[in-house]
Structure formats: C-alpha cells, structure tokens
Scaffold this active site. Structure first.
Site, mmCIF file in Angstrom:
data_model
loop_
_atom_site.group_PDB
_atom_site.id
_atom_site.type_symbol
_atom_site.label_atom_id
_atom_site.label_comp_id
_atom_site.label_asym_id
_atom_site.label_seq_id
_atom_site.Cartn_x
_atom_site.Cartn_y
_atom_site.Cartn_z
ATOM 1 N N GLY A 115 0.690 -1.062 -0.051
ATOM 2 C CA GLY A 115 0.152 0.024 0.096
ATOM 3 C C GLY A 115 0.772 1.295 0.004
ATOM 4 N N ALA A 116 1.853 1.208 -0.730
ATOM 5 C CA ALA A 116 2.865 2.525 -0.838
ATOM 6 C C ALA A 116 3.001 3.331 -1.859
ATOM 7 C CB ALA A 116 4.237 1.811 -0.736
ATOM 8 N N ARG A 132 0.096 10.790 -0.508
ATOM 9 C CA ARG A 132 -0.061 11.091 0.835
ATOM 10 C C ARG A 132 -0.158 10.095 1.933
ATOM 11 N NH1 ARG A 132 -1.652 15.162 -2.586
ATOM 12 N NH2 ARG A 132 -1.011 17.084 -2.287
ATOM 13 N N ASP A 181 -1.400 -7.288 -6.583
ATOM 14 C CA ASP A 181 -2.708 -7.232 -5.949
ATOM 15 C C ASP A 181 -2.722 -8.180 -4.855
ATOM 16 O OD1 ASP A 181 -5.466 -7.383 -4.738
ATOM 17 O OD2 ASP A 181 -6.349 -7.187 -7.013
ATOM 18 N N TYR A 195 -15.329 -3.323 6.603
ATOM 19 C CA TYR A 195 -14.033 -2.379 7.342
ATOM 20 C C TYR A 195 -13.876 -3.073 8.934
ATOM 21 C CZ TYR A 195 -10.505 1.108 7.828
ATOM 22 O OH TYR A 195 -9.301 1.783 8.305
ATOM 23 N N LYS A 200 -10.895 -5.127 10.289
ATOM 24 C CA LYS A 200 -9.627 -4.573 11.331
ATOM 25 C C LYS A 200 -9.715 -5.121 12.484
ATOM 26 C CE LYS A 200 -8.334 -1.698 8.234
ATOM 27 N NZ LYS A 200 -6.858 -1.813 7.905
#
Length: 282
Positions: free
Chosen positions: A14-15, A19, A78, A171, A175
């Site tokens: 996820g880089a 931002r 992915d 979500y 988490k």
C-alpha cells in the site's frame, strides 16, 4: 535513528499513494538505511488530484528513495490474489534474497451502508484486500523468515479494530481480524525469532481519500495551508480527540521504525494505539 536497521530489507504494501502511510513509511525506512521494496496494485497511482499533479505512484516512491542515496524496488501486485503475491515474493527473493520486515499498510474501506444494505461484492472486496491480503503476504513472509530464523511483521489496523462504527461492517470486521491475525502470527512464530505486532491507527487525513480531496480543495479555493485545511475539514472529529488534532503520517512512520528496530526487541503480539488519546475516552 536506529542503527540496527541499516541494510535490513523491508517490504511495505500500500505504498503507491502520494499522501499515504505506506509512502511515508518507505521514506522513513530508507532514511534508516533499509533496502526498501514498495508494493501497490498494478497500475495504482492514487486519487485524481495526485495524478493531476503528475504523481505516478510506485515509480515516484522509488525515485525519491534513490535520490536520497537509498536502494528501492517496486513490486506491483494485488495482494488479495495469492498468485500475484507469490510472484511478488519470487521477484523479491531473486533481486534481494531476503526479507527482514513486512509492513502491511494496504487497506480499503468500501461504501457506507448498514449490514442489510451491504452488497456481497463490497464485503468480498474489502475482506479480500484488508484481511485476505494480509494473510497472503504474511504467509509468504513467514516462509522466508522461518528459514532465516528472524523477522518482523507489522500490520496496520485502526480504531475500528477495537470499536465498531455503524455503516462500515466489512471494514470493522477486517480491522478486528487484523488484530487477531497479528496476535496469531506472534504466537506461532516466536520460536523462530519472528515478532509480529499490530498498530491501531487513529484518525489520519491520508486514511480517507474523499476527505483528503476536500483538504486539497480547501487549499486551492480558500488559500489555506495544508494544516489549516486539515483542521477545518476534521473540525468535528478533532473535538473528540484529547490531543485536539489529526495524526501525521510521519508519526505513524516513526512508530513503525521503532517497532522494526531492536529497540522494541521485547515487544510482540501487541495492538498498539496511535490515536491522540481517543481510545482513553471511548
């Protein structure tokens, strides 16, 4: 700075976002002297505003690190697809040969809806990336780290991994599961010299693409600085955070660097809050 991180190999998922926490972590780990592998989905750059600014995603992150005198490679995959993760790790093994630290920053949220309104497609998409992806990368990393008899896995969860909020059931569940997966990894692999921890992220502006877009809109149209725009955009949220501000991605990167280093050698199996004190009162 943590001298023991020099020369260590870190893979950060996820880089690609300009931002995001992933990019901030990649830059910080490069400053620490790590060899940095950055991951993002094939063709992933980030939001429309960043694309308009000329941001290209992973190639720009690699270029930034190389401009600092560091070493970095881009690994498109992915992470919800096991075959793509296998190919990514094969490339990592071929080009670098080892992996010391895995940092899983990749995450999606999905549309807001109550449970009975949530589609199976949305559920599958969020769960496949947020927890399926973590399983895929952690599995591949563990296979390498067991052979090395050392390693470190850091997974990013959120406040929603400790308290549920209405309207984001996939979500929330992903988490909570991230916390459980991290604890399981810590238990199963401690005898191999592998540590695993989870970070409970509070409110960071980079976490919410739609809000981040609103921040940039305020900067363009209102002549505000980024800090002023963030404060205005998150005014209601800031009221319920004891520290009365939003977290900075550089602060997340600093925590990740600490957990990656030998300064945290006695810490494993933990879910560590970085939330401005929010969970003290909720």
């Amino acid at each position: 700075m943590y001298n023991d991180l020099k020369g260590k190999v870190v893979l950060i998922t996820g880089a690609a976002s300009k931002r995001g926490m992933g990019r901030a972590t990649a830059l910080r780990m490069a400053q620490e002297g790590c060899i940095v592998a950055v991951n993002g989905r094939p063709g992933k750059r980030t939001g429309a505003d960043d694309i308009a600014e000329g941001w290209t995603g992973l190639p720009d992150v690699v270029a930034e690190i190389e401009a600092m005198g560091g070493k970095a490679i881009a690994l498109e995959a992915d992470i919800s697809k096991p075959d793509q993760v296998d190919a990514m790790f094969d490339k990592l093994k071929k080009e670098i040969g080892r992996l010391d630290i895995l940092v899983n920053c990749a995450s999606v949220c999905g549309d807001s809806a109550l449970v009975h309104e949530t589609s199976k497609d949305t559920w599958d998409w969020v769960m496949d990336i947020n927890i399926g992806g973590l399983f895929n990368t952690s599995k591949a990393a563990a296979e390498m780290m067991v052979k090395q008899k050392s390693g470190n896995i850091i997974n990013i969860s959120s406040l929603h991994g400790k308290i549920a909020s209405p309207g984001i059931v996939p979500y929330n569940c992903s988490k909570f599961a991230t916390v459980g997966l991290s604890a399981t990894l810590a238990k199963e692999y401690v005898e191999y010299g592998i540590r695993a921890n989870c970070i409970i992220a509070g409110c960071f502006s980079s976490d919410m693409p739609s809000v981040s877009g609103s921040v940039r809109e305020r900067m363009r149209n209102g002549g505000l600085t980024e800090d002023e725009a963030v404060e205005e955009c998150f005014a209601d949220v800031i009221k319920i955070i004891p520290m009365k501000r939003i977290g900075k991605v550089s602060e997340m990167a600093s925590l990740i660097a600490f957990l990656s280093s030998e300064e945290s050698a006695y810490i494993t199996g933990q879910a560590i809050n970085i939330d401005g004190g929010f969970l003290m009162e909720h």
